[in-house]
Design a protein around this motif. Sequence first.
Motif, PDB file in Angstrom:
ATOM      1  N   SER A 119      39.445  66.186 -34.278  1.00 57.66           N
ATOM      2  CA  SER A 119      38.744  66.056 -35.382  1.00 57.66           C
ATOM      3  C   SER A 119      39.040  64.478 -36.179  1.00 57.66           C
ATOM      4  N   ARG A 120      40.239  64.287 -35.739  1.00 58.07           N
ATOM      5  CA  ARG A 120      40.903  63.037 -36.341  1.00 58.07           C
ATOM      6  C   ARG A 120      42.122  62.556 -35.475  1.00 58.07           C
ATOM      7  N   VAL A 121      42.092  61.266 -35.394  1.00 61.13           N
ATOM      8  CA  VAL A 121      43.171  60.654 -34.370  1.00 61.13           C
ATOM      9  C   VAL A 121      43.535  59.297 -34.939  1.00 61.13           C
ATOM     10  N   ILE A 122      44.786  59.000 -34.707  1.00 62.99           N
ATOM     11  CA  ILE A 122      45.113  57.675 -35.358  1.00 62.99           C
ATOM     12  C   ILE A 122      45.930  57.121 -33.947  1.00 62.99           C
ATOM     13  N   CYS A 123      45.656  55.912 -33.413  1.00 60.40           N
ATOM     14  CA  CYS A 123      46.096  55.511 -32.218  1.00 60.40           C
ATOM     15  C   CYS A 123      46.657  54.194 -32.392  1.00 60.40           C
ATOM     16  N   LYS A 124      47.381  53.609 -31.656  1.00 57.80           N
ATOM     17  CA  LYS A 124      47.758  52.047 -31.797  1.00 57.80           C
ATOM     18  C   LYS A 124      46.819  51.311 -30.841  1.00 57.80           C
ATOM     19  N   SER A 125      46.834  49.948 -31.372  1.00 56.02           N
ATOM     20  CA  SER A 125      45.999  49.034 -30.690  1.00 56.02           C
ATOM     21  C   SER A 125      46.585  48.893 -29.172  1.00 56.02           C
ATOM     22  N   GLY A 126      45.322  49.048 -28.367  1.00 57.44           N
ATOM     23  CA  GLY A 126      45.447  48.720 -26.825  1.00 57.44           C
ATOM     24  C   GLY A 126      45.840  50.178 -26.085  1.00 57.44           C
ATOM     25  N   THR A 127      45.698  51.162 -26.816  1.00 56.94           N
ATOM     26  CA  THR A 127      45.814  52.453 -26.135  1.00 56.94           C
ATOM     27  C   THR A 127      44.260  53.099 -25.941  1.00 56.94           C
ATOM     28  N   SER A 128      44.427  53.976 -25.368  1.00 54.13           N
ATOM     29  CA  SER A 128      43.099  54.743 -24.937  1.00 54.13           C
ATOM     30  C   SER A 128      43.034  56.076 -25.617  1.00 54.13           C
ATOM     31  N   MET A 171      24.683  55.209 -35.267  1.00 54.09           N
ATOM     32  CA  MET A 171      24.298  54.189 -34.341  1.00 54.09           C
ATOM     33  C   MET A 171      24.271  54.974 -33.030  1.00 54.09           C
ATOM     34  N   LEU A 172      23.257  55.225 -32.186  1.00 54.69           N
ATOM     35  CA  LEU A 172      23.373  55.938 -30.889  1.00 54.69           C
ATOM     36  C   LEU A 172      24.305  54.914 -30.013  1.00 54.69           C
ATOM     37  N   MET A 173      24.991  55.462 -29.447  1.00 54.65           N
ATOM     38  CA  MET A 173      25.713  54.407 -28.472  1.00 54.65           C
ATOM     39  C   MET A 173      25.368  54.864 -27.058  1.00 54.65           C
ATOM     40  N   GLN A 226      21.858  49.037 -25.833  1.00 57.34           N
ATOM     41  CA  GLN A 226      22.002  47.558 -25.880  1.00 57.34           C
ATOM     42  C   GLN A 226      23.228  47.289 -26.859  1.00 57.34           C
ATOM     43  N   GLY A 227      24.145  46.492 -26.376  1.00 54.75           N
ATOM     44  CA  GLY A 227      25.339  46.090 -27.079  1.00 54.75           C
ATOM     45  C   GLY A 227      26.665  46.873 -27.190  1.00 54.75           C
ATOM     46  N   VAL A 228      26.401  48.202 -26.424  1.00 59.37           N
ATOM     47  CA  VAL A 228      27.712  48.886 -26.238  1.00 59.37           C
ATOM     48  C   VAL A 228      28.128  48.587 -24.803  1.00 59.37           C
ATOM     49  N   GLU A 229      29.585  48.355 -24.842  1.00 59.86           N
ATOM     50  CA  GLU A 229      30.169  48.099 -23.674  1.00 59.86           C
ATOM     51  C   GLU A 229      30.509  49.458 -22.940  1.00 59.86           C
ATOM     52  N   LYS A 230      29.932  49.570 -21.589  1.00 61.78           N
ATOM     53  CA  LYS A 230      29.979  50.823 -20.956  1.00 61.78           C
ATOM     54  C   LYS A 230      31.617  50.911 -20.552  1.00 61.78           C
ATOM     55  N   ASP A 231      32.116  49.653 -20.151  1.00 65.04           N
ATOM     56  CA  ASP A 231      33.586  49.518 -19.721  1.00 65.04           C
ATOM     57  C   ASP A 231      34.472  49.957 -20.684  1.00 65.04           C
ATOM     58  N   LYS A 232      34.214  49.802 -22.148  1.00 66.76           N
ATOM     59  CA  LYS A 232      35.196  50.080 -23.048  1.00 66.76           C
ATOM     60  C   LYS A 232      34.910  51.538 -23.604  1.00 66.76           C
ATOM     61  N   PHE A 233      33.819  52.054 -23.765  1.00 72.58           N
ATOM     62  CA  PHE A 233      33.374  53.371 -23.787  1.00 72.58           C
ATOM     63  C   PHE A 233      32.810  54.202 -22.731  1.00 72.58           C
ATOM     64  N   LEU A 234      33.907  54.830 -21.917  1.00 70.11           N
ATOM     65  CA  LEU A 234      33.598  55.476 -20.812  1.00 70.11           C
ATOM     66  C   LEU A 234      33.309  57.074 -21.274  1.00 70.11           C
ATOM     67  N   SER A 275      41.486  50.870 -24.560  1.00 67.27           N
ATOM     68  CA  SER A 275      41.990  49.496 -25.089  1.00 67.27           C
ATOM     69  C   SER A 275      41.608  49.455 -26.352  1.00 67.27           C
ATOM     70  N   ALA A 276      41.634  50.461 -27.242  1.00 71.64           N
ATOM     71  CA  ALA A 276      41.172  50.587 -28.564  1.00 71.64           C
ATOM     72  C   ALA A 276      41.791  49.413 -29.415  1.00 71.64           C
ATOM     73  N   HIS A 277      40.692  48.855 -30.575  1.00 69.56           N
ATOM     74  CA  HIS A 277      41.240  47.621 -31.316  1.00 69.56           C
ATOM     75  C   HIS A 277      40.901  48.190 -32.772  1.00 69.56           C
ATOM     76  N   PRO A 278      41.417  47.787 -33.818  1.00 71.41           N
ATOM     77  CA  PRO A 278      41.057  48.212 -35.092  1.00 71.41           C
ATOM     78  C   PRO A 278      39.617  48.263 -35.501  1.00 71.41           C
ATOM     79  N   GLU A 279      38.921  47.338 -34.855  1.00 70.69           N
ATOM     80  CA  GLU A 279      37.441  47.459 -35.141  1.00 70.69           C
ATOM     81  C   GLU A 279      36.666  48.371 -34.473  1.00 70.69           C
ATOM     82  N   ASP A 280      37.317  49.150 -33.503  1.00 67.77           N
ATOM     83  CA  ASP A 280      36.599  50.545 -32.938  1.00 67.77           C
ATOM     84  C   ASP A 280      36.838  51.610 -34.030  1.00 67.77           C
ATOM     85  N   SER A 281      37.752  51.427 -35.008  1.00 66.28           N
ATOM     86  CA  SER A 281      37.871  52.734 -35.961  1.00 66.28           C
ATOM     87  C   SER A 281      36.628  53.090 -36.701  1.00 66.28           C
ATOM     88  N   SER A 282      36.170  54.074 -36.531  1.00 69.18           N
ATOM     89  CA  SER A 282      35.012  54.640 -36.938  1.00 69.18           C
ATOM     90  C   SER A 282      34.893  56.044 -36.866  1.00 69.18           C
TER      91      SER A 282
END
Lengths: 112, 113
Positions: free
Chosen positions: B9-18, B45-47, B60-68, B83-90
Amino acid sequence: QKEVEQNSGPLSVPEGAIASLNCTYSDRGSQSFFWYRQYSGKSPELIMSIYSNGDKEDGRFTAQLNKASQYVSLLIRDSQPSDSATYLCAVNMRYNFNKFYFGSGTKLNVKP
Amino acid sequence: GAVVSQHPSRVICKSGTSVKIECRSLDFQATTMFWYRQFPKQSLMLMATSNEGSKATYEQGVEKDKFLINHASLTLSTLTVTSAHPEDSSFYICSARGEPEQYFGPGTRLTVT
């Protein structure tokens, strides 16, 4: 033109009043229509579905569908403060049956 | 009624991890599952749309290699943010199609530090 359009609100109504939420859609051939409620910080919850022209009632909720005019509405009778949420309209379009198109939602505030 | 679970339900991870998020339909079989993302005070927003046994269809606009996305069975779909980054926080929300309606899981709040 967006596939599904809703007034973003906020719509403010006093407790006990009728709240009327409206939604229009672009595909005349659409067959399935849904209303979801989303509280802040939570995921959407299905509250009504409607498939035929006319009214469909469930408790304090009534969904109304007019395919000729391409609109669907949701009436909430005897509004309660707990009804304060964002209401999302969703439509299953004929040209892409596998996808649900959502409006941006109408925020409803029910004031005690 | 139709129930969809989501874990964690909630996860905190460091940048660069999956991070992997699981979505399960508990009392029905879902041939189609959807993954959404929602930023604060913004619309859903539908991914991507995933069908059991086939590749996911990305918006369109969703990176399939980033969001498997893997839809391994009629009751399980997973989303891996690589390879999560802070901008993936959502807030990531899955849903499952139980004909003809769509039911949402409770969502996963991802924070990337």
